[in-house]
Design a protein around this motif. Structure first.
Motif, PDB file in Angstrom:
ATOM      1  N   TRP A  25       8.163   9.412  -1.716  1.00  0.00           N
ATOM      2  CA  TRP A  25       8.262  10.254  -0.370  1.00  0.00           C
ATOM      3  C   TRP A  25       6.659  10.107   0.121  1.00  0.00           C
ATOM      4  CZ3 TRP A  25      11.573  13.275   1.897  1.00  0.00           C
ATOM      5  CH2 TRP A  25      12.749  13.654   1.150  1.00  0.00           C
ATOM      6  N   SER A  33       4.266  11.677   2.908  1.00  0.00           N
ATOM      7  CA  SER A  33       4.362  13.063   3.679  1.00  0.00           C
ATOM      8  C   SER A  33       3.204  13.563   4.382  1.00  0.00           C
ATOM      9  CB  SER A  33       5.196  14.155   3.044  1.00  0.00           C
ATOM     10  OG  SER A  33       5.059  15.121   3.887  1.00  0.00           O
ATOM     11  N   GLY A  49       4.488  17.757   8.709  1.00  0.00           N
ATOM     12  CA  GLY A  49       5.429  16.401   8.787  1.00  0.00           C
ATOM     13  C   GLY A  49       4.954  15.445   9.726  1.00  0.00           C
ATOM     14  N   SER A  70       7.874  13.014   7.203  1.00  0.00           N
ATOM     15  CA  SER A  70       7.775  12.812   6.129  1.00  0.00           C
ATOM     16  C   SER A  70       8.854  11.447   6.038  1.00  0.00           C
ATOM     17  CB  SER A  70       8.059  13.756   5.061  1.00  0.00           C
ATOM     18  OG  SER A  70       9.292  14.281   5.400  1.00  0.00           O
ATOM     19  N   SER A  81       8.054  18.415   6.355  1.00  0.00           N
ATOM     20  CA  SER A  81       7.651  17.621   5.181  1.00  0.00           C
ATOM     21  C   SER A  81       8.418  17.980   4.111  1.00  0.00           C
ATOM     22  CB  SER A  81       6.143  18.421   4.903  1.00  0.00           C
ATOM     23  OG  SER A  81       5.510  17.988   3.858  1.00  0.00           O
TER      24      SER A  81
END
Length: 434
Positions: free
Chosen positions: A212, A214, A219, A221, A330
């Motif tokens: 991930w 992010s 955000g 992400s 996020s």
């Protein structure tokens, strides 16, 4: 300092001092044992208690007046005795008396100095000047990236994570996160670590690795599937670079054509670029991060820039990012983009198993067909009259019947054999005579 205490009042005073945390009480038995160990007789009464405030400074002696009268010093007197200076000096310091008057007055900034005093002064030790740092700019870009993972990762993922921390001086580390925790908890972890970007490695089934990227906590992400991981420890990566140096970022032209790739480009720039004048960074540029798009995947490479001919030598690590989704928030939120070419690892493994099963099934069917052909009855085909057209009959020879017995062949004896027998007889005779 050791005090002799007699009576409940004096013991109460000592207890108050002990509760204040300024004196320690020890039993007289310890003093008696100490005296016996050093060969000194015990002089105090059998029920007396020794009081010692500062153990390293205790000498076992006391003023004769206090010993004769049995007076116990109060808290103020105890403080004054245990201090490094008498009370008069402390009072003089508070009032700013002789010690303050003895100090020379400070010279004003604009007033000229005294040349005579400077000439009479003795030369001091040699002074070393510390050179100024190479980069004297101000650190303005406060980007901090948190790099950590979930539980269940293998050794290759751990090495990749450590390599990224080494290459990014503006990164921070944290302990592994439990699998049961929700991904939204990562926003709180980033807030506690004072980080505004995050790289989180998520392992599933101990064989699939997801990452991930992010921008916390607002955000967006992005979630990727990581494939083809190679770390810095591999021998085929022969490049090298300065630890903490700032990298160049090279992007494929496709990043400017598609809107979702443009969003990822901005996310990569903010995460992987080292802020200028960062305290842990070096003000040199000697390697480059490349992001290339091929086969609907993002290929990450790290190359060293050779000073002589500006050629590139790969340093590592290298990996491939297969985009899954881009979220507005996020670690979650509305989906901004979903990759239509993405195929999950479970589906890929299922297709591989199906293809292997299809090959096995085909071989089995071929064998069954061969068995059926063998079991079928043979069909009788009628004779073709044209088959004998091109056959030429061979000449028939007369059959001869032999009525007389054939003569036997003469047996030829070996002439060498009697000679050998004769030699053997002569050898035996010679041995018996000897």
């Amino acid at each position: 300092m050791v005090l002799e205490l007699h009576g409940p009042q004096e013991a109460g005073q000592v207890a108050g001092i002990v509760q204040a945390g300024r004196q320690n009480v020890r039993l007289a038995a310890a003093e008696r044992l100490r005296g016996e160990r050093h060969g000194e007789p015990w002089k105090g009464p059998p029920g007396s208690i020794g009081l010692c405030r500062d153990l390293p400074r205790c000498t076992g002696a006391w003023r004769p007046q206090a010993a004769a009268t049995g007076a116990v010093p109060g808290p103020a007197e105890g403080r004054a005795r245990s201090g490094a200076e008498p009370p008069k000096m402390a009072a003089a310091k508070r009032k700013g008396g002789g010690a303050a008057a003895a100090r020379p007055k400070k010279r004003a900034k604009g007033s000229p100095g005294e040349p005579e005093a400077a000439a009479d002064a003795k030369p001091g030790p040699q002074e070393y000047s510390i050179p100024a740092p190479v980069s004297q700019g101000k650190w303005k870009n406060k980007e901090r990236v948190l790099i950590f993972s979930s539980r269940g990762i293998n050794f290759r993922t751990r090495h990749l994570m450590q390599d990224l921390r080494t290459l990014m001086p503006h990164s921070k580390a944290d302990t592994k996160m439990d699998r049961k925790d929700k991904l939204f908890v990562i926003n709180e972890v980033c807030e506690m670590k004072n980080c505004n970007k995050c790289i989180f490695f998520e392992a599933k089934k101990k064989q699939d690795l997801y990452v991930w990227l992010s921008n916390t906590p607002q955000g967006p992400s992005a979630k990727f599937l990581v494939q083809n991981i190679h770390t810095l420890a591999e021998l085929k990566m022969t490049g090298n670079c300065l630890r903490g140096s700032r990298p160049l970022l090279s992007f494929d032209p496709t990043f400017d054509k598609e809107p979702h790739y443009a969003l990822l480009k901005e996310l990569f720039i903010q995460i992987f670029s080292t802020p200028q004048y960062h305290p842990k960074s070096q003000p040199f540029v000697d390697h480059v991060f490349t992001f290339t798009i091929t086969d609907n995947r993002i290929w990450f490479r790290n190359y060293q820039i050779i000073e002589e001919d500006a050629s590139l030598v790969e340093i590592g690590p290298r990996f491939v990012l297969n985009l899954i989704k881009i979220f507005q928030g996020s670690f979650g939120g509305p989906t901004l983009y979903e990759n239509p070419y993405y195929q999950s690892p479970n589906m890929h493994r299922r297709l591989v198993r199906l293809s292997t099963a299809a090959k096995f099934r085909e071989k089995h069917q071929v064998k069954e067909v061969q068995k059926l052909k063998k079991k079928e009855s043979k069909m009788l085909i009628e004779e073709d009259p044209t088959e004998v057209v091109f056959e030429t009959p061979a000449e028939e020879k007369p059959v001869e019947i032999q009525l007389v017995k054939p003569e036997s062949k003469a047996i030829v004896k070996d002439k060498r054999k009697p000679r050998k027998i004769e030699r053997k007889r002569q050898k035996k005779l010679f041995r018996t005579e000897a």
